[in-house]
Write an enzyme that holds these catalytic residues in place. Structure first.
Site, short mmCIF file in Angstrom:
data_model
loop_
_atom_site.label_atom_id
_atom_site.label_comp_id
_atom_site.label_asym_id
_atom_site.label_seq_id
_atom_site.Cartn_x
_atom_site.Cartn_y
_atom_site.Cartn_z
N SER A 153 -0.12 -1.96 -2.14
CA SER A 153 -1.26 -1.31 -2.11
C SER A 153 -1.72 -0.28 -3.13
CB SER A 153 -1.81 -0.45 -0.69
OG SER A 153 -3.72 -0.14 -0.86
N THR A 154 -2.25 0.93 -2.45
CA THR A 154 -2.67 2.18 -3.40
C THR A 154 -1.81 2.54 -4.66
OG1 THR A 154 -4.13 2.86 -1.69
CG2 THR A 154 -3.73 4.29 -3.51
N HIS A 176 -3.28 -5.01 -1.89
CA HIS A 176 -4.77 -4.97 -1.45
C HIS A 176 -5.27 -5.15 -2.48
CE1 HIS A 176 -2.28 -2.93 2.40
NE2 HIS A 176 -2.15 -4.41 2.31
N MET A 206 -1.04 3.62 0.83
CA MET A 206 -1.38 4.45 1.93
C MET A 206 -1.28 3.23 3.64
SD MET A 206 -5.38 6.47 2.63
CE MET A 206 -5.45 6.92 4.38
N ASP A 247 1.31 -0.18 6.23
CA ASP A 247 1.06 -2.09 6.36
C ASP A 247 2.45 -2.38 5.93
OD1 ASP A 247 0.30 -4.76 6.58
OD2 ASP A 247 -0.91 -4.51 4.46
#
Length: 349
Positions: A169-170, A195, A288, A291
């Site tokens: 993700s991030t 993401h 973050m 997930d």
């Protein structure tokens, strides 16, 4: 992690007064966020940053004069603060991420201001505790795609029966690149969830395809998982693996969000734990939240070899931290070393 009782000081940089107003008004509705100032171009922002001392900067990628990318290259060596890009559907966002930006959000179309602000708010909160990393300076053999190829794994039947899942993700766009560009063209089939806003996954897959040795493309419903191919989950779709005898394909359907995301790393990892009957590897990277952590645990219980990105190299040590804490991770490594760990494991098959 950012202290709950501490406000996040945000500066908004955009050449459009309407965009600045929308962003400042929208972000100000969150009590934890304080707008400390704005900038109408790169020079104006640079002159104010030392005085305003923001914790997070939101930055328009396309501005007159000095672009957001050139601004980042000047800013981050002097003021290494987390930057969230605000971008239209533009390939240059990935150049800005490569220059050190933490994350990005797509500019809203008509009637989408509310969802845009919600996404930007979430990313600002994640970025507040982010570690700003500069791109590694070491040259990687074959990193340019068209350069010298990396040594092939070769015709080893055991590697035809391996599937690799990776979630991020991030901070993950560049971290995933750091992994993939160190892997050879005949790597076992890979499935990737990152993401990302709608519209950008195709461009990201194309970028990875140019920079890496294996074929990389955005997944389509029914695509077969095979050696030498990495499939990226399309934005706003869940990607799951489906078994038919010894053959594996992917199902890409919109469906419900899983663990708050679509695509979701958990959706992929749970499907791998349930469906895959050959060898498998699970990799969880910077991001973050949690997930992918539960799905990775199920993969490990099903016999997968699991890798988690370490704290030091993670932009946001959330997803891999949770995975580590619940026992889903067998070995931790930096994003630069994950490929080496994976190749050593594959060499033992």
């Amino acid at each position: 992690m950012w202290p709950v009782n501490k406000k996040i000081r945000v500066m908004v940089v955009d050449d459009s007064i309407m965009a600045r107003t929308m962003i400042t008004t929208g972000l100000s509705k969150t009590p934890q966020i304080e707008i400390v100032g704005t900038g109408f171009n790169a020079n104006d922002a640079m002159a104010k940053i030392a005085q305003l001392r923001p914790d997070v900067l939101t930055l328009d990628v396309e501005m007159p004069g000095i672009s957001g990318i050139d601004f980042l290259k000047q800013l981050l060596p002097r003021h290494p603060l987390p930057v969230i890009l605000v971008s239209s559907l533009n390939l240059r966002v990935f150049d800005a991420l490569s220059a050190g930006a933490v994350d990005f959000v797509r500019k809203p179309e008509a009637g989408q201001n509310e969802s845009f602000i919600a996404a930007l708010t979430q990313k600002v909160q994640a970025a507040a505790g982010a570690q700003v990393r500069r791109s590694p300076v070491s040259a990687i053999p074959g990193a340019a795609g068209a350069g010298a190829p990396l040594p092939l794994l070769g015709q080893r039947p055991a590697l035809d029966q391996v599937i690799i899942g990776l979630g991020a993700s991030t901070g993950g766009t560049e971290a995933t690149l750091e992994v993939l560009k160190r892997l050879p063209a005949d790597i076992p089939g890979m499935l990737i969830v990152q993401h990302m806003p709608t519209g950008f996954t195709q461009m990201y897959a194309d970028r990875l395809n140019r920079l890496c040795q294996m074929e990389v493309r955005e997944a389509r419903h029914g695509d077969e998982v095979r050696r030498g191919l990495a499939l990226l989950a399309p934005a706003d779709y869940q990607m799951r693996i489906v078994r038919s005898g010894s053959r594996y394909t992917v199902a890409c359907v919109q469906g419900e969000k899983v663990s708050g995301h679509r695509p979701s790393v958990d959706a992929l990892f749970f499907s791998m734990a349930e469906q895959v009957r050959c060898k498998m590897v699970g990799i969880i990277m910077t991001g973050m939240g949690r997930d992918g952590a539960d799905g990775l645990l199920q993969m490990r219980k099903a016999g997968a070899f699991t890798i988690g990105q370490d704290k030091e190299s993670s932009v946001v040590y959330g997803m891999p931290m949770v995975a580590q804490n619940i026992g889903a991770v067998q070995i931790q490594a930096s994003c630069e070393n994950i490929a080496g760990v994976l190749l050593r494991q594959l060499g033992q098959l």
